[in-house]
Each structure stands twice: as C-alpha cells, then as structure tokens.
Design an enzyme around this catalytic site. Structure first.
Site, PDB file in Angstrom:
ATOM      1  N   LYS A  42       5.148   4.711   5.815  1.00 30.17           N
ATOM      2  CA  LYS A  42       3.884   5.240   5.291  1.00 30.17           C
ATOM      3  C   LYS A  42       3.910   6.735   5.002  1.00 30.17           C
ATOM      4  CE  LYS A  42       1.594   2.481   4.606  1.00 30.17           C
ATOM      5  NZ  LYS A  42       1.866   1.528   3.485  1.00 30.17           N
ATOM      6  N   THR A  43       5.051   7.240   4.617  1.00 29.95           N
ATOM      7  CA  THR A  43       5.102   8.660   4.267  1.00 29.95           C
ATOM      8  C   THR A  43       5.499   8.855   2.807  1.00 29.95           C
ATOM      9  OG1 THR A  43       7.406   8.789   4.984  1.00 29.95           O
ATOM     10  CG2 THR A  43       5.725   9.398   6.604  1.00 29.95           C
ATOM     11  N   GLY A  44       5.655   7.766   2.068  1.00 34.07           N
ATOM     12  CA  GLY A  44       6.039   7.884   0.665  1.00 34.07           C
ATOM     13  C   GLY A  44       7.510   7.574   0.427  1.00 34.07           C
ATOM     14  N   THR A  45       8.154   6.862   1.349  1.00 34.76           N
ATOM     15  CA  THR A  45       9.584   6.596   1.189  1.00 34.76           C
ATOM     16  C   THR A  45       9.855   5.605   0.069  1.00 34.76           C
ATOM     17  OG1 THR A  45       9.467   4.900   2.901  1.00 34.76           O
ATOM     18  CG2 THR A  45      10.155   7.089   3.594  1.00 34.76           C
ATOM     19  N   TRP A  74       2.280  10.144  -9.423  1.00 34.68           N
ATOM     20  CA  TRP A  74       3.375  10.328 -10.363  1.00 34.68           C
ATOM     21  C   TRP A  74       4.166   9.024 -10.461  1.00 34.68           C
ATOM     22  CZ3 TRP A  74       4.340  14.558 -13.376  1.00 34.68           C
ATOM     23  CH2 TRP A  74       3.598  15.714 -13.082  1.00 34.68           C
ATOM     24  N   LYS A 105       1.254  -0.484  -3.165  1.00 34.88           N
ATOM     25  CA  LYS A 105       1.512   0.923  -2.870  1.00 34.88           C
ATOM     26  C   LYS A 105       0.349   1.771  -3.364  1.00 34.88           C
ATOM     27  CE  LYS A 105       5.171  -0.074  -0.898  1.00 34.88           C
ATOM     28  NZ  LYS A 105       5.341   0.158   0.541  1.00 34.88           N
ATOM     29  N   ARG A 125      -2.578   2.236  -1.882  1.00 29.16           N
ATOM     30  CA  ARG A 125      -3.877   1.578  -1.697  1.00 29.16           C
ATOM     31  C   ARG A 125      -4.992   2.590  -1.596  1.00 29.16           C
ATOM     32  NH1 ARG A 125      -1.107  -1.095   2.057  1.00 29.16           N
ATOM     33  NH2 ARG A 125      -0.427  -3.109   1.317  1.00 29.16           N
ATOM     34  N   LYS A 126      -6.171   2.179  -2.033  1.00 32.69           N
ATOM     35  CA  LYS A 126      -7.358   3.033  -1.876  1.00 32.69           C
ATOM     36  C   LYS A 126      -8.116   2.563  -0.641  1.00 32.69           C
ATOM     37  CE  LYS A 126      -7.476   5.572  -5.795  1.00 32.69           C
ATOM     38  NZ  LYS A 126      -6.713   4.888  -6.793  1.00 32.69           N
ATOM     39  N   TYR A 127      -8.500   3.474   0.178  1.00 32.18           N
ATOM     40  CA  TYR A 127      -9.331   3.113   1.330  1.00 32.18           C
ATOM     41  C   TYR A 127     -10.176   4.335   1.688  1.00 32.18           C
ATOM     42  CZ  TYR A 127      -4.891   4.873   3.274  1.00 32.18           C
ATOM     43  OH  TYR A 127      -3.760   5.583   3.513  1.00 32.18           O
TER      44      TYR A 127
END
Ligand SMILES: *[C@@H]1O[C@H](CO)[C@@H](O)[C@H](O)[C@H]1NC(C)=O
Ligand SMILES: *[C@@H]1O[C@H](CO)[C@@H](O)[C@H](O)[C@H]1NC(C)=O
Ligand SMILES: *[C@@H]1O[C@H](CO)[C@@H](O)[C@H](O)[C@H]1NC(C)=O
Ligand SMILES: *[C@@H]1O[C@H](CO)[C@@H](O)[C@H](O)[C@H]1NC(C)=O
Ligand SMILES: *[C@@H]1O[C@H](CO)[C@@H](O)[C@H](O)[C@H]1NC(C)=O
Ligand SMILES: *[C@@H]1O[C@H](CO)[C@@H](O)[C@H](O)[C@H]1NC(C)=O
Ligand SMILES: [Zn+2]
Length: 848
Positions: free
Chosen positions: A578-581, A781, A797, A799-801
């Site tokens: 959950k860090t953008g990997t 991006w 990927k 997700r909006k919350y």
C-alpha cells in the site's frame, strides 16, 4: 580433599600430592560457590546465550581457534578486540545480561584492565553469575615468575613440561575422563604453570617439568613435581569463577578441557549431552578400480572389526553404498570379495549410490534418471540386498546441494528415499559450518570427512605422512568432529577397506581413543532414525537457505548445464504494501532496459518467494519466473513483492541468494499506509474491517477479538519503517538500499524514476516525462499510449475512499512519532534524502 599447590612444595607435601593424585576416585564434585547464590538472569528470552570473546586482533591465531570451537558447537558469540582503556562494550541491556560467558584470548588484558573497567566487568560477572576463561601465552617479553596482578596466584613461564595428567577432582570435568596420563614431553618450551596456596584454585591439568634444572627457581627440591597448567578458580576469592590456561589451544587436551570449561561456567547451558551418534558410510561398493577393491580376507576383516566395534558402540554397522553396474569388475580375488559381501549382506546396512555411479545433475529428464535408479534397484532385488533403508547418497554430492529437483523426485519415486547426506551444504569448507536441511520431504544431513579419500589406500602413503592420520584421530580433526557434533556421518570408500584397510584402522582407533579420554557415549542408529534425531536436536536447521549455485566453484560443477544462474533479479522492490509499489512496478516495466519477472497465476505481478511457503519450492521454481537472458534484450531483471519489507526472514533469504542485488523500498506516511491497508481489507470483505471502524481497529486493546488484533497488526506493523530497514541493513550494505519517497512517486513520478535509474546505473536513461501522462479523472500518472491517451492500472488500484478521521490521524501521529524519529536518524546516517511526508510529519507532531 582439595589439592592446594603451594609456591614452595616441600618434599613430603609433594609426595602426598602425588599419592592423592594416584588414589583420588571420581567423587561428585563439590558445589561451586556462586552456584549457591541467587544471580540475575542472563538474557536468553529472545535469543540463545551469547559468549563474549575478547581477542587480540581479528587475525590472532588463538582467537580464531576459540571462535572455531564456538562455531562448531553452534554457540552464539561476539568477538571484540580486547580494550585497553575506556571502551568496554555494553554488557547489559534493559537490566539483563547480554553475555553468558567471557573469554579472554590474553588473560593479561583482563588482569591489566584499568580499575574502572575491571570493576564494571567484575560487577557484571558477580551479579549475573558469569564466568571467565583466560589464556596465558608466554612470549619473549613475559616474566619468568610473577604474581598475577590482583590474584593470590603465581605464574612461572617458559617451561618445558612432560607427562600430562588430569586432576580427577577438578569440578569442571564432564566429557573429559581423568584416568589417563599422556606420557612423554609436551610440545614447546613456553608453558606456564600456576601456583597458589588459596583454596579457590583447583588444578585441572598437571604435568612435570622436563628437567630438574628448570626447578631451580622453585626451591631446592630435586624431584619432578606436579604443576598445574590449567586451573579452575572456584570463585572463593572474589565470587567469580574462572578457568585459566597456561598455554594456548594447540595441545588437543586443552580443546577438550576448554569445551568442558564452557559447559561448566555456563551451568551446562552451552553444552551438548554425552551422547554421540556415528554412522560410517562406505561409498563406491563395487566401483573401485582393480587393485583397490576388497578381497575375501578384507571382507572378513570388515566383519571382525564391525563385531569388535559393536562391543564399544552398540549395534555399530557399516553402511554400504553400492553401484550394481560394477559388480564383478575386479580381479578374480576381488570378485570373490564382492560375493563375500553379498553373502554377508544381512550383516550390513545398504544404500543405493546410482547404478553406474553417474552424477544425477547430468540428467535433466526425470524419467531417464529414475530409469538409472531402477536398474540399481533391480540389481539389489536380484541379490537380496535390503532396499528399505530410506537412505541414499549421490555420487560427488551431485544434485543434493545445490538442489536438482529431478533427483529428489526420482529418489522418492523409485526408492522412497527420506534421508541423504552431503558435505556441500552450505559449503564444503569450513567443515564446521556444515548443516542439514529438509527439502521436498527429504532430510539432508551434513556429512563429515574423516581424512580418507578414494586414493588413500596405504598407511605409509598417507598425505603428509601416517603421523597426520594418527594426529587427526588422537585429538585432532577427526576427534574434534566427534567431540563437537552430536551426530556424525562419515564418508569412506570401498578402497579404504582393501589393501591397508585404513577405514578399519581409523575407526577402531578413533572409537578407542574417544573411550579412553572421554565419557562420551558412542552410539549408532539407522539413517532414518538418525535424521529424526538430528532435526530434534537442531530444529532451526529444517529450513534451507538457498544460495546462488554459481557462487561456489564446487557447486557450479554439480549444477546442471541446462540451468543457469542468470535467471535471477538484479534488484528487488520490497514494499511495504500500500505504498505505491504496483505503480512503481508498472513504471519500471516501461523501461526498455529493465525486465520484470513473469506474472504468477496466484499472486499476479508478485512472486512472494522470500517471504513465505513458496521458498520451499527451491530456486528452480523461482528462476522459472525469469526469462533466459538469451531470449530477452536485457538481463536487467527485477521482481516486486511488497510483503518482503516486513517479513522477518526475507532479508536473510534474499541476501543468501542475491547478495549483490539492489533493494528499493517505497515509503509513504505510515498513518496513510495503515488506513489504506484497512480500506484494502474492506474491499476484500475482511469481516474485521467491515465490522469495525478504522479507529476501532487501530486503537483496539489487547482484549479485542483475535481477527481485529490481526488486522491491527497488519495495519500498524509494516509502518514501523526504521526497524524493518535495520533488518535489511543487517544483510545488505547501505549503498545497496534506496528509499523511494512514495508521496513524490505519486505527484512527480518522472523525477523519482530518474533517481531510481541513477541508483540502479541502468542505461540508457529512459525519459519518463515523455512516457507518463497525468490522468485527470483518475488523479494519477499513467502510461502515455498512442495518441497521447492514458493507460492506467486496473480499478483495484487507487481506490477512492473517505478521508481518515482527524482523531485517527492524531492517534497514529502519536503512535508513529518515535518510529518516525528513528527513521529520520536512520536516513540521516545513511545519507539518504528525507521524504517530504517525513519532514511534514515531524514538523507537525513536534508542536502537538
Ligand atoms: C599464602 O601465602 C602467602 C604468601 O606466601 C601468605 O602470606 C599467606 O598467609 C598464605 N595463606 C595461606 C592460607 O596459607
Ligand atoms: C540395537 O538394535 C536393535 C534392533 O534394531 C534394537 O532393538 C536395540 O535397541 C538396539 N540397541 C541399542 C543399544 O541401541
Ligand atoms: C524424458 O525421456 C522419456 C524417455 O526417454 C521421453 O519419453 C520423454 O518424452 C522425456 N521427457 C521430456 C520432458 O523430455
Ligand atoms: C528461451 O530460450 C530457451 C533456450 O535458451 C528456449 O528453450 C526457450 O523456449 C525460450 N523461451 C522463451 C519463452 O522464448
Ligand atoms: C459482524 O457484526 C455483525 C453484527 O454486529 C455480527 O452479527 C457478525 O457476527 C460480525 N461478524 C464478525 C465476523 O465478527
Ligand atoms: C524528457 O523529455 C522532456 C519532454 O520531451 C524534455 O523536456 C526533457 O528535457 C527530457 N528529459 C531528459 C532528461 O532528457
Ligand atoms: Zn561415489
């Protein structure tokens, strides 16, 4: 009944002492002084007990020998250069002792410590009941006679000694059996003896001086007196127990007493039991060349010796490894020897050693390999050789380690093999590092060398002279192998039992020597039970640690030519989750000179090899996720598995296989990461996440339901960044590690990707400003494709919350404050730039 050595031994005392020595029986040793007192615990809650070794330098001979014995015994230790002044290492940690025993390579460094440090050390030793072992090695500069500073103990150096004996009253004796005298001169003229009239000193080893002249400075007595060169300080003088050696470890008996001293001073916490299991494999049955094989008389001798040994080692049985193809390929006399072996087949244990002595790694096709094995099995069945021992050995260790998975499959299917052994795991040398492991249901035990190879056939032609073989047996390497390993499987060959029958000579002499000098209980077990015992004693060895087969010349030689060592990544993206990997993975994959691992049907773009059960599949499985470098335009390969970051075993495993890899970690604000994980779990219908608010999860107390606590751990624990990074840094150099600012990766990926490319030294530099485009609707991006449109990651990927609640944010800011401070210190130490979120977080929380 204490034997007290006085500085000036009068004649009648001396004779009395001699009589006491000769008559003393082995009574139970008196309880030593400090065992009776309450002492504080040395820390063994989290880790095994640790020995602190003060060495003279990292190269000093004796220091290395001390360490070698600790390593062979699998004891944990830490070496420090013995401090002169002012830099004694920290001995305690959170009110617990860090070390269970202190060893000084040079005891003078100990007695000459400045008062402050000595006081510190003495207090530590008395408070925690920790003993000291020290060696006194005379050199040209040392005095002939002196009092040991601060102790009621006198030294006399530069002596030649003879007739070594053991004081049966020394309390430390455990493995050492005292009823022998080693007649004759001891090597060297630099022995030191200890004398004292204080009852705290109990001699352990004693000898006579070589010549009466040497006695002149002790007084007029013309008699050869007994002098202690190893003494045990019972702690009656200052409450600290010590064992002092008046020489180094060169003399074999000192090694034995050293092992006992460690056991005694640690209250048997660093100690093996007296049981020693041995198994002698005789490989290459039927294989040897003409002139090297066993004849009828050799087989008779084998049976005789086996019977003799059974008197000393219950059930002792030679374990014969056969290659049926070479049956009856010797001289007539040797062929009769083959038949004699078969005639007595039920007196031995048997194991298959490949039909034609072929190396299994040469077989890529498992059914062809199995066919070879089947031939040997048919041979065994035709000749009534038992086929149910469950043990096998591969010629030249081929296929066992490095693992050739085909061998394991074929062994299991044809022979039902459960146990094998090898000298190659993790490496042949040094022998003391050899270990076992379990793979694919087959238990692999370490195999010991006994100094007999295929070509050692004649006693007088033993390499270096027959004295070398005898030295190895009489206290040397072979003896030490038995002393320091609870289970030893020895490798010998058919040729060692023909001609001079060195195998019989070696093991008969070894067993007798062991029984003469030690209380060890020699035993044997069939291989399957032996393996069971082995992994009971060393359960931590069950899991293997895979290495690159091409990093060891011997391993490379037994690694299939159809495999390669190039199908391995050059760098790893380790997470955390959950860090953008995933975005980073996709950006890296755009690079023309970088190749990602193949996707997994189960874990998608991740392999998750080093972190979990996939590791058990071995490196063949792992390499299958990477292309053959010859098939692709670039061998700059990588993989990303985001749970490597915080998995305890991952750094160690990764470093064993990929020691030169570069490591990328992506860090965002750990509070945001925790929240994102919670939302991820909600999206995956985790009941704990669905049924509890984020705030409830992160603030849950220890009495909360288990699934909530599990979710809490997965939310909070990976965010303790500094401690996870420290673990990676125990296995990788700081220069191999690159921290990616996950917030910046999101806002300005082109900039971040440029930094990553520089760190990786990958060429050509790829222009991500051109390759990426901002997608307004997604808010990310994405890849720029034909026509300037954006191709983004799937909808799972980004997700909006809803935003995190201010209360939760405040709680987490507080929770992570100290951890973030540690990260700051770590990044500063490493000279890595600080992520923007970390600056902000520390600024805002420092005012709260
Ligand atoms: C030991 O020897 C020292 C010096 O020789 C002497 O002062 C002391 O009284 C002796 N102690 C005992 C217990 O005999
Ligand atoms: C020797 O082997 C027999 C048969 O396997 C076994 O019953 C016995 O317990 C063994 N004896 C010892 C001392 O191990
Ligand atoms: C392995 O060898 C067998 C027998 O020679 C052959 O039938 C089979 O196709 C081979 N398998 C592979 C995967 O090459
Ligand atoms: C890669 O090359 C190997 C031989 O080097 C070949 O056997 C294999 O089929 C190729 N694999 C792919 C995916 O092209
Ligand atoms: C979730 O909460 C509901 C309602 O309180 C309850 O019925 C259910 O058992 C809970 N589920 C779990 C897995 O805790
Ligand atoms: C990358 O491309 C952009 C736009 O085409 C250009 O402005 C920039 O200078 C390029 N960067 C590098 C490092 O070549
Ligand atoms: Zn062999």
């Amino acid at each position: 009944t204490q034997l007290i050595l006085r500085p000036r031994l009068s004649l009648h005392r001396l004779i009395l002492a001699l009589i006491i020595f000769c008559l003393l029986s082995m009574e139970a040793p008196p309880l030593p002084f400090s065992r009776l007192r309450q002492v504080k615990a040395v820390d063994n809650s989290r880790t095994d007990p640790v020995v602190l070794v003060f060495v003279e330098s990292i190269y000093s001979q004796l220091g290395q020998e001390i360490v070698a014995i600790l390593e062979s015994s699998r004891f944990h230790y830490r070496t420090e250069i013995a401090p002169g002044k002012g830099d004694m290492p920290t001995l305690t940690e959170r009110n617990r002792g860090r070390y269970t025993l202190i060893i000084y390579e040079n005891v003078l460094k100990y007695v000459n410590l400045d008062a402050w440090n000595r006081d510190l050390l003495d207090k530590y030793c008395t408070e925690y009941g920790v003993g000291v072992i020290g060696f006194f090695k005379a050199n040209e500069n040392s005095l002939l006679s002196a009092q040991l500073k601060g102790f009621p103990l006198f030294l006399h150096s530069h002596l030649g000694l003879r007739d070594y004996r053991i004081n049966p009253n020394a309390p430390l004796l455990y493995i050492t059996k005292p009823n022998q005298v080693e007649q004759g001169p001891l090597p060297g003229d630099d022995w030191t003896i200890f004398q004292s009239n204080h009852s705290t000193y109990e001699p352990v080893l004693l000898a006579s001086t070589k010549s009466s002249e040497a006695l002149s400075h002790f007084g007029p007595s013309p008699l050869r007196a007994l002098h202690a060169t190893v003494v045990q300080d019972l702690g009656l003088h200052d409450g600290i127990q010590r064992v002092l050696f008046g020489n180094n470890l060169n003399y074999w008996l000192h090694k034995l007493v050293f092992v006992d001293a460690i056991a005694y001073l640690t209250g048997k916490r660093l100690c093996l039991s007296l049981d020693r299991h041995i198994l002698v494999d005789v490989d290459d049955i039927f294989v040897g060349k003409e002139g090297t094989r066993m004849k009828v008389s050799d087989v008779e001798a084998l049976l005789n010796t086996q019977n003799k040994l059974r008197g000393l080692v219950p059930n002792f049985t030679f374990n014969l490894g056969f290659s049926g193809k070479f049956y009856h390929t010797g001289t007539d006399e040797e062929d009769q020897g083959d038949d004699m072996l078969l005639q007595h087949r039920m007196d031995f244990w048997w194991f298959p050693h490949m039909w034609s002595h072929m190396q299994p790694h040469l077989f890529h096709n498992v059914s062809v390999l199995a066919e070879q094995m089947r031939l040997n099995k048919i041979f065994a069945q035709e000749h009534g050789i038992p086929t149910d021992m469950g043990y096998a050995v591969a010629p030249h260790h081929s296929g066992v380690y490095p693992v050739h998975s085909q061998l394991y499959e074929a062994w299991k299917s044809v022979w039902g093999i459960k146990v094998t052994s090898t000298e190659e795991y993790p490496h042949l040398r040094p022998a003391r590092y050899r270990r076992g492991f379990i793979h694919n249901g087959i238990q692999v035990l370490p195999r010991q060398t006994c100094g007999l190879f295929t070509h050692t056939i004649f006693y007088n032609e033993y390499p270096g002279g027959s004295k070398e073989l005898d030295k190895s047996i009489r206290g040397g390497e072979l003896f030490l192998t038995v002393l320091l390993n609870p289970i030893s499987i020895f490798m010998t060959h058919l040729s060692n039992y023909g001609n001079d029958r060195l195998g019989l000579y070696t093991f008969e002499s070894l067993v007798k020597f062991v029984q003469c000098w030690t209380n060890l209980r020699l035993q044997t077990l069939p291989p399957v039970q032996l393996a069971e015992r082995y992994f009971q004693i060393f359960p931590e060895e069950r899991d293997p640690l895979w290495q690159n087969p091409c990093h060891d010349k011997r391993h490379k030689d037994i690694w299939s030519k159809e495999k390669t060592c190039d199908r391995l990544p050059k760098f790893l993206v380790i997470g955390p989750q959950k860090t953008g990997t995933t975005a980073l993975h996709s950006f890296l994959s755009l690079h023309p000179a970088i190749t990602s691992s193949f996707p997994s049907p189960i874990t998608f773009e991740e392999i998750q090899f080093f972190s979990g059960v996939n590791y058990d599949n071995g490196i063949d499985w792992y390499m299958d996720f990477f292309p053959f470098p010859s098939n692709v335009s670039t061998d700059f390969m990588f993989e990303k598995s985001a749970n490597y970051f915080d998995t305890e075993v991952a750094p160690k495993r990764a470093a064993a296989l990929l020691p030169r890899a570069k490591i990328l970690a992506v860090l965002i604000n750990p509070s945001d990461r925790a929240y994102s994980w919670y939302q991820h779990q909600r999206a995956h219908q985790d009941p704990a996440a669905l049924n509890n608010t984020f705030h409830e999860v992160v603030t849950a107390g220890p009495s909360a339901p288990r699934d909530v606590l599990a979710l809490q751990r997965r939310c909070l624990n990976p965010g303790v960044y500094a401690s996870h990074l420290e673990r990676w840094l125990q296995h990788y150099q700081p220069s191999q590690l690159h921290i990616v600012d996950g917030a910046l990766l999101r806002s300005n990926p082109a900039l971040v990707m440029e930094g990553i490319q520089r760190f990786l030294s990958v060429t050509p530099i790829f222009n991500y400003t051109q390759a990426l485009i901002y997608d307004d609707s997604k808010g990310f991006w994405c890849q720029r494709v034909e026509g300037g449109r954006a191709k983004c990651l799937g909808k799972s990927k980004g997700r909006k919350y809803p935003e995190m609640s201010p209360e939760s944010r405040a709680f987490l800011a507080e929770y992570y404050r100290e951890h973030n401070m540690e990260l700051l210190r770590l990044l500063n130490r490493l000279g890595q730039s600080l992520p923007s979120w970390l600056r902000q977080e520390l600024q805002s929380t420092s005012w709260s």
